[in-house]
Motif scaffolding. Structure first.
Motif, PDB file in Angstrom:
ATOM      1  N   ASP A 104      13.367  55.965   3.921  1.00  0.00           N
ATOM      2  CA  ASP A 104      13.077  56.234   5.331  1.00  0.00           C
ATOM      3  C   ASP A 104      11.645  55.860   5.710  1.00  0.00           C
ATOM      4  OD1 ASP A 104      15.629  57.153   5.773  1.00  0.00           O
ATOM      5  OD2 ASP A 104      15.025  59.118   6.510  1.00  0.00           O
ATOM      6  N   ILE A 109      12.402  54.347   9.334  1.00  0.00           N
ATOM      7  CA  ILE A 109      13.644  54.859   9.909  1.00  0.00           C
ATOM      8  C   ILE A 109      13.776  56.345   9.591  1.00  0.00           C
ATOM      9  CG2 ILE A 109      14.869  52.648   9.904  1.00  0.00           C
ATOM     10  CD1 ILE A 109      16.195  53.474   7.290  1.00  0.00           C
ATOM     11  N   ASN A 110      14.830  56.967  10.078  1.00  0.00           N
ATOM     12  CA  ASN A 110      15.014  58.405   9.925  1.00  0.00           C
ATOM     13  C   ASN A 110      16.487  58.692   9.619  1.00  0.00           C
ATOM     14  OD1 ASN A 110      14.273  61.108  10.006  1.00  0.00           O
ATOM     15  ND2 ASN A 110      14.688  61.289  12.184  1.00  0.00           N
ATOM     16  N   THR A 111      17.005  58.096   8.544  1.00  0.00           N
ATOM     17  CA  THR A 111      18.431  58.238   8.252  1.00  0.00           C
ATOM     18  C   THR A 111      18.758  59.362   7.278  1.00  0.00           C
ATOM     19  OG1 THR A 111      18.275  56.582   6.501  1.00  0.00           O
ATOM     20  CG2 THR A 111      18.913  55.804   8.702  1.00  0.00           C
TER      21      THR A 111
END
Length: 122
Positions: A104, A109-111
């Protein structure tokens, strides 16, 4: 400030009542907490907030309202919860921390964060 404390207490009562009725986190309870959080935002005018719950049965949920960055219009994001950490997840859950950093953070990103339910305005 007193009314904000009373409002937060209302959230706790709703959650406690739901736990007595059903040990599982229900969609109805999740919506009630989300609606209360959105009402707090409109009443008190703060830019954004995120609330995470972990119930005694281990189920959890995260709700959010508003913006993390007002100028850039970036909505609130989910938390990374560490179920086996008391104070220092970096040292207590090393593999999970590594995965978050690699998958992440480095990828911007923020998965891997907890699933989040954004408010009805988003």
């Amino acid at each position: 400030m007193g009314s904000l404390i009373l409002s937060v207490a209302r959230v706790a009562v709703v959650a406690a009542t739901a736990m007595l009725v059903s040990p599982a986190w229900t969609d109805d309870l999740l919506r009630q907490v989300q609606d209360m959080l959105y009402d707090f935002l409109t009443e008190y005018g703060f830019p954004g907030a995120t609330v995470a719950y972990v119930l005694p049965d281990g189920s959890s949920s995260t709700v959010a309202t508003g913006l993390a960055d007002v100028e850039a219009a970036i909505p609130m994001k989910g938390f990374y919860t560490f179920g086996s950490s008391a104070h220092s997840p970096l040292f207590e859950e090393v593999q999970k921390t590594r995965n978050i950093l690699r998958q992440d953070v480095l990828a911007h990103i923020n998965t891997l964060s907890d699933p989040i339910l954004l408010d009805k305005s988003r």
